[in-house]
Structures are given as C-alpha cells and as structure tokens.
Design a protein around this motif. Sequence first.
Motif, short mmCIF file in Angstrom:
data_model
loop_
_atom_site.label_atom_id
_atom_site.label_comp_id
_atom_site.label_asym_id
_atom_site.label_seq_id
_atom_site.Cartn_x
_atom_site.Cartn_y
_atom_site.Cartn_z
N LYS A 163 1.53 6.44 -3.65
CA LYS A 163 2.56 6.13 -4.64
C LYS A 163 2.61 4.63 -4.93
CE LYS A 163 5.52 10.10 -3.68
NZ LYS A 163 6.89 10.56 -3.34
N GLU A 189 -0.41 3.77 -7.09
CA GLU A 189 -0.21 4.24 -8.47
C GLU A 189 0.78 3.36 -9.21
OE1 GLU A 189 1.25 8.27 -10.87
OE2 GLU A 189 1.19 8.24 -8.69
N SER A 190 1.88 2.98 -8.52
CA SER A 190 2.89 2.13 -9.14
C SER A 190 2.32 0.76 -9.49
CB SER A 190 4.09 1.97 -8.19
OG SER A 190 5.05 1.11 -8.74
N LYS A 194 0.03 1.08 -12.56
CA LYS A 194 0.80 1.19 -13.80
C LYS A 194 1.41 -0.15 -14.19
CE LYS A 194 2.06 6.09 -13.59
NZ LYS A 194 3.19 7.06 -13.49
N SER A 195 1.96 -0.85 -13.19
CA SER A 195 2.57 -2.15 -13.46
C SER A 195 1.54 -3.14 -13.97
CB SER A 195 3.23 -2.68 -12.18
OG SER A 195 3.79 -3.96 -12.40
N GLU A 243 2.08 4.48 -22.78
CA GLU A 243 0.83 3.91 -22.30
C GLU A 243 0.19 3.00 -23.34
OE1 GLU A 243 -1.66 7.10 -21.12
OE2 GLU A 243 -0.39 7.72 -19.44
N HIS A 287 13.79 3.25 -16.89
CA HIS A 287 12.52 3.93 -16.63
C HIS A 287 11.69 3.15 -15.62
CE1 HIS A 287 8.24 4.88 -17.49
NE2 HIS A 287 8.70 6.12 -17.56
N ASP A 288 11.64 1.82 -15.77
CA ASP A 288 10.89 0.97 -14.84
C ASP A 288 11.46 1.05 -13.43
OD1 ASP A 288 9.19 0.22 -16.84
OD2 ASP A 288 10.15 -1.71 -17.22
N GLN A 330 13.23 3.51 -12.15
CA GLN A 330 12.98 4.84 -11.60
C GLN A 330 11.57 4.94 -11.04
OE1 GLN A 330 13.81 7.42 -14.89
NE2 GLN A 330 16.01 7.46 -14.54
N GLU A 331 10.61 4.40 -11.80
CA GLU A 331 9.22 4.43 -11.32
C GLU A 331 9.06 3.61 -10.06
OE1 GLU A 331 6.37 3.34 -14.25
OE2 GLU A 331 6.24 5.38 -15.04
N GLY A 366 10.26 5.47 -7.17
CA GLY A 366 9.57 6.72 -6.90
C GLY A 366 10.36 7.95 -7.30
N LYS A 410 11.71 10.92 -9.91
CA LYS A 410 11.19 11.70 -11.01
C LYS A 410 12.25 12.69 -11.44
CE LYS A 410 7.47 14.85 -12.32
NZ LYS A 410 6.28 15.60 -11.85
#
Length: 223
Positions: free
Chosen positions: A69, A72-73, A76-77, A167, A210-211, A213-214, A217, A219
């Motif tokens: 996780k 992945e984070s 994305k960042s 994206e 949204h940022d 929350q990501e 972790g 959902k």
Amino acid sequence: MPVKETGEFTAAAPDPQLKADPQLGAAAFKLSAQETNSDPIQVADGFYILHFAGITEAHPLTLEEAKSKIVESMKKSRSREVMSTKGAEIVNQLREAKKSGQSLEATIQKAGAKPEKLPAFSLMEEEEKAKAEDKEPKNEQADLAAIKQAVAYLNPGDISDFSPSGENGFIAILEKREAFTDTNAGEKKAAFEKRIMDNKQRIVLYEWLHDRQEAAGLKFEKG
C-alpha cells in the motif's frame, strides 16, 4: 439449502460472495457473538441467511502488510507530481507561444498533448434550461464540467493553469466569447459567478479529501 463460507472481509471491501446485493454486507456487520444469525434477506436470486462465525479485531498493519500500500501510494503521489510539473511546463510553453505569435496547435503537438475542441456552450443558459424544465443540470463527464468552469473567468485567447483530473488533466484555452444580450445579464452574471466560486471551493475540498483518504488507505464504496 447450499451453505457457503466467505473469507475475511471488511466493510470497504466485502467478500465477492456478498457483492450480489449491498444489503448483504451491511447486514453482516450488524451480527455479533450475541446475535449470530440474520433474518432472511431477499435479493434478486432468492434469500440469504447470514451466520456470524467470528471477527478479527482491527489492528495496525505490520511493515510487511503495509508495504504494498505504501509503494502504491508513493507511485500515485509521484505520478501526480510529475503530471502537474509537466502540465505547468506546457502552460508556460503555450503562453510564450501566444506572446511570440506562434501557432498554439503546433506547440500543443510538439509538447505531446492531445488537442480537443469543444462546441460552443453557455453555462447560464444550460442552468436556466434545467431550472425551467425542473430538472437537475445534465450529468456530464467530470472533465467536461471542470473545463467549462475553468473558462468561466478567462478572456478570449487566455490559457488556464493546468488542472489535474483523475489520472490525467487539462489546460483550457478560450477561443472567443459571445456577448450576452439578456436585459438582466448583470444580475444573472453575479449570481452565476457566485455559484461558480462555490463549485470551485467544493472541488478543492473534494480533491483534498480524496488525497487524504488515499494517504490514510481508506476506500469508500456506494452501498
């Protein structure tokens, strides 16, 4: 009657067997060691009766559990950071091209971006039409709605800042603006600009949420 057993699952990520109907996952989390069986739950293909087998208490993830996780984070960042930097560079290239009288289309193609021309539209007229028909404004793609709002305050020929969207992202260029001939244009414009500002504030809040929350972790799914 068939008996099926699920694996461990969370409220945010229910077991695939419970995805047949949102009420199944919700009902599962109402069960406990004191009340282990649910009432019959009707779904499209019949009925379910849920039985509580046990619960795994929430606990902080170990480094090994959290590793995927975290990776992945970070990806994305990093991707959003690179995209925003690249977007800002293209904005500067377009504005410099405009100053020097160069072709914006050629600059866009050279930068590797994809140009797209929208048909003429009027945000105020779209909203007034929806009100007259007692309907909500038509549900457009998020990018299209954001683009329309991005040009609300631009003058003809102006180039907006880069706006990330999911994206991808966009840069809006206002080609021209027709004069509004309504006698009440002043009042309507003031009210409309206030709504635009309110919408922008909500968009900023949703992006920030949204940022966060990501990063945490979390959902959320509709149910």
